[in-house]
Structure formats: C-alpha cells, structure tokens
Design a protein around this motif. Structure first.
Motif, short mmCIF file in Angstrom:
data_model
loop_
_atom_site.label_atom_id
_atom_site.label_comp_id
_atom_site.label_asym_id
_atom_site.label_seq_id
_atom_site.Cartn_x
_atom_site.Cartn_y
_atom_site.Cartn_z
N ALA A 161 -17.74 -13.81 16.72
CA ALA A 161 -17.53 -13.70 15.27
C ALA A 161 -18.54 -12.76 14.63
N VAL A 162 -19.81 -12.90 14.99
CA VAL A 162 -20.86 -12.06 14.40
C VAL A 162 -20.66 -10.60 14.80
N VAL A 163 -20.34 -10.37 16.05
CA VAL A 163 -20.12 -9.00 16.52
C VAL A 163 -18.89 -8.41 15.85
N GLY A 164 -17.87 -9.22 15.62
CA GLY A 164 -16.69 -8.73 14.92
C GLY A 164 -17.02 -8.25 13.51
N ILE A 165 -17.87 -8.98 12.82
CA ILE A 165 -18.28 -8.56 11.47
C ILE A 165 -19.10 -7.28 11.54
N LEU A 166 -20.02 -7.19 12.51
CA LEU A 166 -20.82 -5.97 12.66
C LEU A 166 -19.95 -4.77 13.04
N TYR B 4 -23.13 -0.01 20.50
CA TYR B 4 -21.88 -0.26 21.21
C TYR B 4 -22.04 -1.30 22.31
N LYS B 5 -23.24 -1.42 22.87
CA LYS B 5 -23.47 -2.46 23.88
C LYS B 5 -23.35 -3.84 23.26
N VAL B 6 -23.77 -3.96 22.00
CA VAL B 6 -23.63 -5.24 21.31
C VAL B 6 -22.17 -5.56 21.09
N THR B 7 -21.37 -4.56 20.71
CA THR B 7 -19.94 -4.82 20.48
C THR B 7 -19.22 -5.16 21.77
N GLU B 8 -19.65 -4.64 22.90
CA GLU B 8 -19.03 -5.00 24.18
C GLU B 8 -19.30 -6.45 24.53
N ALA B 9 -20.41 -7.00 24.05
CA ALA B 9 -20.76 -8.39 24.37
C ALA B 9 -19.73 -9.36 23.82
N SER B 10 -19.08 -9.00 22.72
CA SER B 10 -18.12 -9.94 22.14
C SER B 10 -16.91 -10.15 23.03
N GLU B 11 -16.65 -9.23 23.95
CA GLU B 11 -15.51 -9.38 24.85
C GLU B 11 -15.80 -10.38 25.96
N ASN B 12 -17.07 -10.63 26.25
CA ASN B 12 -17.46 -11.52 27.34
C ASN B 12 -18.08 -12.82 26.86
N ARG B 13 -18.53 -12.87 25.62
CA ARG B 13 -19.28 -14.03 25.14
C ARG B 13 -18.69 -14.57 23.85
N PRO B 14 -17.98 -15.69 23.90
CA PRO B 14 -17.39 -16.23 22.67
C PRO B 14 -18.44 -16.70 21.67
N ASP B 15 -19.66 -16.98 22.13
CA ASP B 15 -20.69 -17.47 21.22
C ASP B 15 -21.17 -16.41 20.23
N VAL B 16 -20.90 -15.14 20.48
CA VAL B 16 -21.30 -14.08 19.55
C VAL B 16 -20.11 -13.30 19.02
#
Length: 149
Positions: free
Chosen positions: A20-25, A6-18
């Motif tokens: 797309a990948v986090v959205g797929i995961l 879940y920490k990885v999925t939270e990163a997508s809210e702050n970092r546009p560089d990840v």
C-alpha cells in the motif's frame, strides 16, 4: 530519477506488507517531494531489517483453504476524490495475491466504492479458485464467511 527509487517500487510486488505504501509513492514518482524520499528511505530500512520474512505454500499441517478479504474507502485521495480498493487472498496460509490501488471512477457513496471493489475481487476469485487444481492439489472444502455465530 534515482534507480534506488525503483528498487523500492519493485518490493511491492514481493512483499504485501509494504504494497500500500509503495503504491502511494509510485503515484508520486514523476516529481517526488522530500517527504516522499524520506518515506522511501524508511521503507528500504524496513526491508533491510525484514529480509528473512517470507511466505511458504504447502501443507505443513494447514488445510489448503482459499481465504480472502477486501475493503474500499470513499475519496481516500483528496487530490482527485477517487476511492481506493484493497484486497488480499491466501491459500493454505500463504499470501497469494494482494492489491491496493485507486479505482478508475469517482464514487458517490461508500456503497458504490465497495461495489466496485467487490467486482474486482470477484474477478480475482474466479481465477484463484482454479489454482489448487493447477498445482495438482485439492481444496478440502468451500469456505463461506458469515457474520452469524
């Protein structure tokens, strides 16, 4: 489910560089495979090494100009054949909003997928055009992209 996922999925809210990948995961969060875990670990390593990256909003010699781009694919996910929409907007050089997600419908052509994406982007632009005024700033000029040189 491991809280690290879940920490990885939270990163997508702050970092546009990840994002797309986090959205797929995130779509595979209920039953992640070994490959999904490997990708999640790769994202965490990337985030650790790029922790100082960030965006700033301010003049700093740049014109306060709203710029954006969008794209869509046709049947990008082979499991359900739904297209994916992606768009990004920056204001004064700082990324303000970004999205990468599946569309709710199955498109019959790339034109239909692009039309759905453009509809979503138009809604976002309606809100973003008023943002500079809410920040007590003034957008210097309207920007209309053109393919003509």
């Amino acid at each position: 489910m491991d809280p690290g996922y879940y920490k990885v999925t939270e990163a997508s809210e702050n970092r546009p560089d990840v994002a797309a990948v986090v959205g797929i995961l995130r779509r595979k969060g209920i039953c992640p495979s070994v490959t999904d875990w490997t990708e999640a670990k790769r994202i965490v390593r990337y985030l650790i090494h790029t922790v100082d990256y960030g965006s700033t909003l301010g003049r700093s010699g740049r014109e306060l100009l709203l710029l954006g781009c969008c794209d869509a694919d046709l049947a990008g996910d082979s499991s359900d054949r739904k297209p994916c929409t992606g768009y990004m907007f920056s204001l004064g050089g700082a990324t303000m909003t970004w999205v990468s997600r599946k569309q709710n419908c199955v498109a019959m052509s790339i034109m239909e997928a692009e039309y759905v994406a453009l509809s979503e982007v138009t809604q976002e632009v309606g809100w973003l055009r008023h943002l500079p005024a809410e920040l007590n700033e003034k957008q210097q000029r309207e920007y209309t992209p053109s393919d003509k040189k």
